[in-house]
Write an enzyme that holds these catalytic residues in place. Sequence first.
Site, PDB file in Angstrom:
ATOM      1  N   SER A  37      -0.088  -9.746  -0.998  1.00  0.00           N
ATOM      2  CA  SER A  37      -0.903 -10.977  -1.019  1.00  0.00           C
ATOM      3  C   SER A  37      -0.428 -11.905  -2.133  1.00  0.00           C
ATOM      4  O   SER A  37      -0.759 -13.092  -2.136  1.00  0.00           O
ATOM      5  CB  SER A  37      -2.380 -10.642  -1.217  1.00  0.00           C
ATOM      6  OG  SER A  37      -2.803  -9.858  -0.139  1.00  0.00           O
TER       7      SER A  37
ATOM      8  N   THR B   1       0.814  -1.219   0.000  1.00  0.00           N
ATOM      9  CA  THR B   1       0.000   0.000   0.000  1.00  0.00           C
ATOM     10  C   THR B   1       0.847   1.268   0.000  1.00  0.00           C
ATOM     11  O   THR B   1       0.495   2.275  -0.620  1.00  0.00           O
ATOM     12  CB  THR B   1      -0.906   0.013   1.264  1.00  0.00           C
ATOM     13  OG1 THR B   1      -1.777  -1.100   1.178  1.00  0.00           O
ATOM     14  CG2 THR B   1      -1.711   1.279   1.388  1.00  0.00           C
TER      15      THR B   1
HETATM   16  N1  ASP Z   1      -2.749  -5.524   0.298  1.00  0.00           N
HETATM   17  C1  ASP Z   1      -1.680  -4.677   0.750  1.00  0.00           C
HETATM   18  C2  ASP Z   1      -0.395  -5.479   0.732  1.00  0.00           C
HETATM   19  O1  ASP Z   1      -0.157  -6.244   1.616  1.00  0.00           O
HETATM   20  C3  ASP Z   1      -1.959  -4.132   2.087  1.00  0.00           C
HETATM   21  C4  ASP Z   1      -0.899  -3.198   2.642  1.00  0.00           C
HETATM   22  O2  ASP Z   1       0.166  -2.997   2.126  1.00  0.00           O
HETATM   23  O3  ASP Z   1      -1.167  -2.620   3.713  1.00  0.00           O
HETATM   24  O4  ASP Z   1       0.409  -5.366  -0.143  1.00  0.00           O
END
Ligand code: ASP
Length: 339
Positions: A57, A12
């Site tokens: 993910s 993110t």
């Molecule tokens: N889906 C994002 C990831 O893990 C969530 C984040 O970075 O907070 O890459």
Amino acid sequence: MSKLLLIYAGGTIGMMRNAGGRLEPFDFDYLLDHIPELKLLPHQIKTLSVENPIDSSDIDFGIWSDLAQIIFDNYYDFEGFVILHGTDTMAYTASALSFMLENLSKPVVLTGSQLPIGDLRTDAKENIITSLEIAGKKINGKPAVPEVSVYFEYKLLRGNRTTKISSEHFNAFDSPNYPPLAEAGVEIYFNEELIRPHHKDIFKIFTGLSDAFVVLKIFPGMNETYFDILESGQIRGVILETYGSGNAPRFDWLQKKLKNALDRGVKILSITQCMHGKIHPERYETGRHLYELGIIPGSDMTLEAAVSKMAYLLGKNLTDKAMITAFKQSLRGELTEND
Ligand code: ASP
């Protein structure tokens, strides 16, 4: 002043919204443009991005190997490393790297953010800047935290003790069974007695992780067929998420399936579903039957540590005896050894 390498893996922190309004990784230059403060730090910082930054993910063993390789290739040119990583699997990556980076004697700090760097209320800046300060910090001329750690929202945690606890709060991580290695306020306070010692042996990496294992969570109403996976010849390890201090039902079918797997040499490691506390093999009859069969008590390991330790030890092709001993031992501070 220290020489630091800032590695961008995705998450993110560097994301932007796509046409559908959903967050997607963006390039590293965009992220760097939003933190001119980096130039104000008293350290020499070089930056490097993985080829394809990801939403964490999508992490896999290949990316873990790439990150380990980057650190290996740059190990002697830098005094510390900061990896920008998505929060979803940050605790898994931190745990995995703690095993893969053998004889590590330099800081590897993972961080990220809950809001992208471009958002007004972003938590990214503080996380990056303090992570770099920690990676560059020396005490008596030596790196202050020569191990893999996670820095998030004013706390530095041991990487393989960390777990993601919130998808909403800035305080997204905790290490429920080990105190923070450092806390950032006006000053950064290092809990020196909790930090791992420096290694004298040569730094090396191990990337031959094995994926021949499954995670099975015990739950009321689970059906016999759920354990059929154990009969697959591919499986060499199981992480059993047990109740409380390491308990599971005493159903005959479960007992039989576990015993058959153990007899075929499958390693079964028990960890607790509880956030706090550890496996106590002798506390309940509903636990004793498991450990008498030969299931290995995993003490207070997080799921993330158990997964990466399993991948690491199965990949090492150790003898049965050496593997069982290694599971019970604290290899990188990932568990509290039973007395
Ligand atoms: N889906 C994002 C990831 O893990 C969530 C984040 O970075 O907070 O890459």
